[in-house]
Structure formats: structure tokens, C-alpha cells
Design an enzyme around this catalytic site. Structure first.
Site, PDB file in Angstrom:
ATOM      1  N   ARG A  42       2.331 -10.643  10.313  1.00  9.94           N
ATOM      2  CA  ARG A  42       3.668 -10.033  10.409  1.00  9.94           C
ATOM      3  C   ARG A  42       4.746 -11.002   9.949  1.00  9.94           C
ATOM      4  O   ARG A  42       5.876 -10.607   9.715  1.00  9.94           O
ATOM      5  CB  ARG A  42       3.992  -9.639  11.859  1.00  9.94           C
TER       6      ARG A  42
ATOM      7  N   LYS B 297       0.811  -1.212   0.000  1.00  5.89           N
ATOM      8  CA  LYS B 297       0.000   0.000   0.000  1.00  5.89           C
ATOM      9  C   LYS B 297       0.849   1.268   0.000  1.00  5.89           C
ATOM     10  O   LYS B 297       0.485   2.253  -0.638  1.00  5.89           O
ATOM     11  CB  LYS B 297      -0.948   0.010   1.192  1.00  5.89           C
TER      12      LYS B 297
ATOM     13  N   GLU C 130      -3.813   4.491   6.586  1.00  3.73           N
ATOM     14  CA  GLU C 130      -4.315   3.829   7.810  1.00  3.73           C
ATOM     15  C   GLU C 130      -5.671   4.410   8.224  1.00  3.73           C
ATOM     16  O   GLU C 130      -5.902   4.713   9.402  1.00  3.73           O
ATOM     17  CB  GLU C 130      -3.300   3.973   8.955  1.00  3.73           C
TER      18      GLU C 130
END
Length: 820
Positions: free
Chosen positions: A669, A67, A256
Site C-alpha cells: 500500500r 489493472k 478481484e
């Protein structure tokens, strides 16, 4: 270019040497078959996100889907195609680090042509606006900005002046409530209109809030929450001012977006509203040219808005983040184009499949399926330990296996839900000579509340330790100030007595009855505690756990934290309760050892945590801290009911769903290797509790996890029944036993590595020397042979091949070993 400069809105013009756009060239594109370098390497969805032009664009960007690259190239594309001046772009991120990274990336593409953009955080952007418009906001341009510490000092003085502590108010809980209200754009007057003024607590809070607001204004200051709220109020109160910024910023991009609260959402709405024709006329008459921006109605259309986010990664509800801002974006901004970025460039498909399966159980979300072109990769490894220390030993051993295979320590991370979980991990990692660092937090024994509790124990064990005594003199608060503390020290020095004796003799210092009583009460408490561990005590000698519990209860240290409304105090109380649990473990495994032995163990572990390694350190962090990071290998620990999901969220609306998002963030992650671990018993709140596997584990397809030891096969030593209360008797199998279903005996247990179910006493081996070939005995791992010794002094490490448990690394100074 300022909001007042003549309008020089660029016309669509290609860079030098590039064919001019003709009809059919498409938005953001070029005619003549020219392919912008900005589009190289992008997948079709990423390319569409860069090229799309329209009033509103929602980019649903899954974890690891690139992104930041898309957002950066979209900004660069607007500038490259001359669709906007740099000064017409406002890009908002949540951290200064993210803003700097985005700014650097755009400059790397466009060079100096990117100067003039606003790429900053919400707060930084609002500061710039408020300093320019300070007069309208009722401030001077040099207003101060209070950080959280300044806020708490101010509130502390207000609470003291109002005696509001008698109603349970603390700087922490008052600050948290005021912040929450400001994030909802509520001021003291709007809150007071709806408050229950027959409730003394509500009346007191309104007064605290009012005085706090007045003190900020009197000081020409704003706190961080004010920065956004005051900007929104400014735009609503002064439409002409708002129009200038709406005219200036024609392209607004927010990263975000799932983490925005109501105030931030409102700021974005204010900046993207159209400018009414009469305001456009007014600007024109004052020399602010808007001719090229006006539409057929004579007004200026709202700015183009691009938001990037992922509702599946919204984990900050406790800070006021509202997932509806992204889930209802299409309703708020009609005509929105939605683009899903589902191709993941970080993780293996097995990891992504697990993440997809887990998050698919949440409702009210944009459905997406992350996928990778990089192959399935290794299976997820699952492990059920007997205790938290077994779990930590498993993590330490697997880290060493990965490191031996060539993975650097810096490429590995251990995640947990609460900071209290680090104690066992840190203890075992130190013993195993694994270099680590606690990210975004403090190491267990360095936390202030742990140091406070240990200072009580030290003051009993060593009455001459003035540093420990002075630490606890006013902890918790007893009204003993710095001047009194200095006076006691001076009295002790002048009379050549200890600080402890000076406390006993404080009645002769003329300090006043209240302060003198507080000092004498503390001195008496410590004397009573000392009697409890006196071997000649007729009532028997107290163990470390009993002594610590006595000190915590009588001093009020733990009670104060438990009764506080500050969420941070709740975490501090959990940490102290974890210390109590540690003393119980110590008593059980070392029945003949006393207080000095325990303090020696703690000091050795705490002092041996500075191990160095050329490949960096393993990172330890909470799941909240892990957001935005990635590692080759991730150990996600404590996947149990009560921890993940956390017990505090169980009965809160949306709580379990947010905890599931937290689990999802942890899973995504990991790049190559993911380990999920849990314990069947865990020390919590000073007691050993049976832990249940997290409900989220059964949401992962069985074929994705390789259980080294599963909940279904974690048997008690010498027993035949699984210890997991909700495990299937045929092993974990990806599911849980149905209540009331008949249960057969399990098959014969498979051979497995046995992990120690006890906490060994850490010792000081002093000048013990080992060399290659020496035979040693370890209290947990048995006999073994030393292969080599590395490091110097207190950091000497023995590399040992044990006869039954394989290769281990041990910190010689504190390892529970003896030379044979």
C-alpha cells in the site's frame, strides 16, 4: 437489448474514419498502421491484455500494476472495434464503488456509446436477473432483500422460540454458519442429509436453518447470500433461461477474482457454458435470433471470459474466498491465455523487493516479481519499541517529521492487525495533536462493548448517572425489557428518588420474580463494587483494574463474549481485555489515583479526538480494510508473533500463508515510505506479555531495512542483554539466533532516542495559558521551550522544542505538562 431481442451481433467494423480490418490486422487491432488511443501509455503486457481475443484470459495483476486501467480499456476496446454491443458486456466487481469507477472510466472514453453495459457487483447483477425471472424462481418480482441486521433479528426470534440459546446458539453464530453454507451452495436439505443427527446441537441447527428458510420464503424475501445461490439454482433448473443469458453476455469480465467464493465461481461457470444446439434451435423458433452466434455444431460457444486478480492478495478466506479459483483457473478453462502484469506504478523498488521476498515464501502461487522504473527510493524503516505505547510514540513522532517536511496528513496511514491495537495509538496521537480518523471501524472509546464496560465503572463512581445505569440494565441480557426500564424511571420520578434507588426498591413494583431478581442482583453487584473502593473498607481499597475485573466477572459481560461463536464477539472480547490492560497500566503509573481519575483520563482522551488540520487526517485501519488503498507513507505496526501472524491462524490450514498475504498487502500500500514496527512487550488479554518479532520480518533482506532500533539492540533500561528472545546479539541483521548457538555480549549500545515506557496520566490543564518563549516540563520529554501556540479553546496546540527529545506538538488541555 433484452435477452429476447433479435440478434444484431455487430460485425467487426472500425470507427468512422478508421481503416477497415484486413487479414493480418490481428485481433482487436486495426490495419493500415492505425494506433488506437486506448493503447497509449500502456506497457507491452498491459497492451497485450487489452488486445488479446480468445475464450479465456487470466490477467495476474500485481499490486499497483494498473489493472483497473487495463480492464477499463479492454471493455472500451471491445466497443470501439465493434466486436460487441454494450449490452453484450457483463463486468463484475466486488464493490459498488469499484463498479461506479469502472463505469465512469468507460463513459469518459466512449461517451454515450457505453450505455447498456452491465457493470455491477455480483449481488446487483443477480438481483436484476432474479427480478426478471422471479416466477421461475418461485418469487414475486417485488421480493425483499434482508441485510445482516434483518437476518439476525429473524434468527433471534427463532432461537428464542426454540430455546436454542441453551445450546450456545446466538443470532451471530447461527448467521455466520448459515452464510458459510449458502456460499458453498448448500441448502438446509443438503446439509441435513450429511448432518450428525445424534448430536443435539446439529439437530437444533438444522431446525434453526429450516425455520429461517421457511420464514424468508413466507416473507417473499432473500438474504444477500441467497441472491447468488438462487441465481445458480435458477440456471441449473431452467436451462432455457440460462441459455438466454449465455446468449446475451458474450464478454464477461470479473475483477478481484481471487476473492470469489464457491457460489460466485459457480455463477461465472454457469454464464460461460456453451448453449447446446437444441436450445439454440428452440430460441430461434421463439423469435430470439442466434444465427450469427452459432458455430459449426449448431450451438453457441461459451462467452469470452476475462478474470483479473492476484492470488497473493487473497485475504478473505474467513468470508469463503477460495484462492483455488484463480490458481486452478487454467485447469477449469482449457486454452487460457495468462498475462502477468509485474510493472508497478505505485511503490519504490525497495518496498517492492521486500514484498517480493516475503510473498515468495508462499507456495501454490503464480510466481511474479513486481518491479518499478521509479528507482530504489528510501529504505524501509524498522523500529522495535519497549511497549505498545513506545511504538505509538514512535509513530506519532515520525508522522510529525514527515508532516514538517511537507507531507499531508491525509497521505499517511497506520495499519494494524486487530482493532484492539488502536487504543495506545489513539491515546498518543491525541496527546501529540495529530489529527486522525479510524477507517472502517469505530474509535476505541466509541465501541459499544467499551462503552458498556465503562458504564459499569461510571455507575459505581456516580450512582446518580441514570444514563450509565440504563445502559447496563440489560447488558448482558437479563430479561429486563424497555417497558420495565421505563417503569423504573417513572417510579423513580414519582417518588423523587434516584434510578439506582428505584432499582433497590424494585421488589415493590410487581414486576414478577424473574425480572425483579435480575434488577436486585444488578443493584447488589453495584453496591458491592462501591464498597470495594470505599476508603474505609476494612479489606482495603480496590484499584481500578481489580474493580473492573470484578464487575466483568460478576456481570458475565466478558464471559458471554468469550463463549460466543460469533467472530465479532471474539474481537469485542479482545477490546474489553485491552481496556483491562489499560487499567493495569494506569494503576502502575498512577498508584495514588483512583476510579474518578481514570474515568476523567478516558473522557478527556475520547473528547479531544476531533482535531482538524488543513492537510486532512492520518488514517488508522486494519490490514483487511487497507486492501485497495494506497498512501505516500505507511506505518505497519505490531509485526509480532501472535498479531501478525495472528494467534488464531497459527494452527489453521493455510492460516500462516494467508497472514503472509495480509502482510504483503500492507507492504504494497506504500508509495514512498514504509515503516515496520513492533514492541518487545504488549498488553494482551489483561496481561503484559513478552512479544516475539514476526517470522515474516526475517524473510525481508537485511539491506532493505534501516533499523532505528532493532530487536537485537532493544535492551532493557540499564541492562546489557537484548530483550528480544530470538534476536541475534549483534543486532537484528536480517536473521534470528539459532537455538543452541553460543551468544557473545552485544557491542556497546548505539545512541538512540529513548521512548517513554510508561503511560502518563492524562490531565485536565483547565485554563493553562502558554505563549512563545515559555519554559515547560513534560513528564516524558523533560524540559523545553514553547515556540508557538496555535488553535483555539480546547484545541490549543503548543509547538515545543524540548532540550533532549527535539520538537513536539502537544494538545495543551490534556498534555502531562507544567509551566516553569
Amino acid at each position: 437489448m433484452t435477452p429476447f431481442d433479435p440478434d444484431n451481433t455487430p460485425t467487426r467494423q472500425a470507427p468512422a474514419g478508421v481503416p477497415i480490418i484486413v487479414d493480418g490486422g490481428g485481433p482487436g487491432g486495426y490495419a493500415g498502421g492505425y494506433q488506437s488511443p486506448l493503447l497509449e501509455g500502456l506497457n507491452p503486457q498491459q497492451r497485450e491484455a487489452v488486445e488479446y481475443r480468445g475464450p479465456a484470459l487470466l490477467i495476474i495483476a500485481g499490486a499497483g500494476s494498473g489493472k483497473t486501467s487495463v480492464l477499463t480499456r479492454r471493455i472500451a476496446s471491445l466497443l470501439e472495434t465493434r466486436e460487441a454491443w454494450p449490452s453484450q458486456i457483463l463486468a463484475i466487481t466486488f464493490t459498488n464503488k469499484a463498479a461506479a469507477e469502472m463505469r465512469d472510466r468507460v463513459k469518459a472514453i466512449l461517451g454515450q456509446g457505453a450505455d447498456g453495459m452491465w457493470i455491477s457487483t455480483f449481488h446487483s447483477s443477480c438481483v436484476r436477473i432474479l427480478r426478471r425471472e422471479a416466477e421461475n424462481a418461485g418469487l414475486s418480482a417485488s421480493f425483499s432483500i434482508y441485510d445482516s441486521a434483518d437476518t439476525k433479528v429473524t434468527l433471534k426470534r427463532i432461537i428464542k422460540s426454540l430455546d436454542a440459546d441453551t445450546l450456545g446458539f446466538t443470532p451471530g453464530n447461527a448467521s455466520a454458519k448459515i452464510s458459510k453454507l449458502k456460499n458453498e451452495l448448500a441448502d438446509v436439505d443438503s446439509y441435513a442429509r450429511n448432518a450428525n443427527m445424534s448430536d443435539p446441537q446439529e439437530v437444533m441447527f438444522v431446525e434453526i436453518f429450516r425455520q429461517y428458510t421457511q420464514r424468508l420464503r413466507a416473507a417473499n424475501a432473500l438474504d444477500f447470500d441467497d441472491l447468488i445461490g438462487e441465481t445458480v439454482y435458477l440456471f441449473r433448473a431452467f436451462p432455457a433461461v440460462a441459455a438466454l443469458y449465455r446468449r446475451r453476455f458474450r464478454h464477461i469480465l470479473v475483477d478481484e477474482y481471487q476473492d470469489t467464493n464457491h457460489a460466485q465461481y459457480s455463477l461465472v461457470r454457469e454464464l460461460t457454458r456453451p448453449v447446446e444446439p437444441e436450445l439454440a434451435d428452440e430460441m430461434e423458433t421463439t423469435g430470439v435470433h442466434v444465427r450469427n452466434l452459432r458455430d459449426a455444431t449448431g450451438g453457441i460457444p461459451g462467452a469470452s471470459l476475462t478474470v483479473v486478480g492476484d492470488s497473493d492478495q487473497s485475504i478473505y478466506a474467513f468470508r469463503g474466498a477460495d484462492t483455488r479459483n484463480i490458481t486452478e483457473f487454467e485447469r477449469d478453462f482449457p486454452g487460457t491465455k495468462v498475462i502477468l502484469l509485474e510493472q508497478n506504478y505505485r511503490s519504490t523498488q525497495n518496498i517492492l523487493s521486500a514484498a517480493n521476498a516475503v510473498i515468495g515464501h508462499n507456495f501454490d502461487r503464480k510466481d511474479k516479481k513486481l518491479w518499478s522504473a521509479g528507482g530504489d527510493g528510501e529504505k524501509i524503516v524498522g523500529f522495535t519499541a519497549y511497549s505498545g505505547h513506545d511504538e505509538a510514540q514512535f509513530v506519532a513522532d515520525e508522522i510529525e517529521v514527515l508532516h514538517s517536511a511537507g507531507m499531508a496528513y491525509r497521505d499517511m496511514a497506520v495499519f494494524y492487525r486487530t482493532n484492539a491495537q488502536t487504543r495506545a495509538l489513539e491515546e498518543i496521537l491525541v496527546r501529540s495533536a495529530v489529527p486522525y480518523r479510524v477507517v472502517g471501524g469505530t474509535k476505541f472509546y466509541e465501541r459499544a462493548e467499551i462503552k458498556d464496560a465503562l458504564a459499569y465503572l461510571i455507575s459505581v463512581a456516580n450512582p446518580n448517572d441514570e444514563l450509565a445505569l440504563r445502559r447496563i440494565l440489560n447488558t448482558p441480557k437479563r430479561g429486563i425489557g424497555p417497558a420495565t426500564e421505563t417503569g423504573l424511571a417513572s417510579f423513580a420520578e414519582a417518588n423523587q428518588i434516584s434510578f439506582r434507588q428505584a432499582m433497590r426498591d424494585s421488589a415493590g413494583l410487581g414486576l414478577g420474580p424473574k425480572v425483579t431478581g435480575a434488577i436486585l442482583n444488578l443493584a447488589t453487584l453495584l453496591d458491592e463494587a462501591a464498597l470495594k473502593i470505599d476508603p474505609t473498607n476494612p479489606a482495603g481499597q480496590a484499584n481500578v483494574s481489580e474493580l473492573l475485573t470484578f464487575l466483568l466477572e460478576r456481570s458475565g459481560l466478558l464471559t458471554l463474549l468469550r463463549n460466543s461463536r460469533d467472530p465479532q464477539d471474539e474481537a469485542r472480547a479482545e477490546n474489553i481485555e485491552e481496556l483491562v490492560a489499560q487499567t493495569k497500566d494506569f494503576n502502575k503509573e498512577n498508584p495514588d489515583s483512583g476510579l474518578v481519575d481514570f474515568l476523567t483520563q478516558v473522557s478527556l482522551v475520547a473528547a479531544a479526538d476531533d482535531l482538524d488540520d488543513a492537510s486532512g487526517t492520518v488514517s488508522l485501519m486494519t490490514l483487511h480494510t487497507a486492501k485497495g488503498l494506497e498512501y505516500e507513507a505507511v506505518f505497519l505496526t505490531g509485526v509480532e508473533e501472535g498479531l501478525l501472524p495472528h494467534q488464531m491462524s497459527a494452527n489453521e490450514p493455510g492460516g500462516p500463508a494467508e497472514e503472509r498475504r495480509l502482510f504483503y498487502v500492507g507492504i504494497t500500500r506504500a508509495r514512498q515510505r514504509l515503516y515496520l514496527s513492533l514492541a518487545m512487550t504488549r498488553a494482551q488479554f489483561g496481561d503484559i506479555n513478552v512479544a516475539m518479532p514476526s517470522r515474516y520480518l526475517q524473510e525481508i533482506p537485511v539491506d532493505l531495512i534501516d533499523w532505528k532500533q532493532s530487536p537485537g539492540m532493544a535492551n532493557s533500561r540499564g541492562g546489557t542483554q537484548p530483550r528480544a528472545l530470538n534476536a541475534r546479539r549483534d543486532g537484528f541483521g536480517g536473521g534470528f539466533a539459532k537455538r543452541g548457538a553460543p551468544e557473545a555480549l552485544p557491542p556497546a549500545p548505539k545512541p538512540k532516542t529513548e521512548w517513554s515506557n510508561r503511560v502518563s496520566q492524562v490531565r485536565d490543564n483547565g485554563d493553562l495559558t502558554l505563549a512563545a518563549g515559555d519554559r515547560i516540563r513534560h513528564i516524558d520529554f523533560g524540559d523545553g521551550r514553547v515556540n508557538q501556540v496555535t488553535g483555539d479553546g480546547t484545541k490549543r496546540i503548543a509547538h515545543v522544542q524540548f532540550d533532549t527529545t527535539g520538537a513536539k506538538k502537544l494538545l495543551i488541555k490534556i498534555a502531562p505538562i507544567e509551566k516553569l
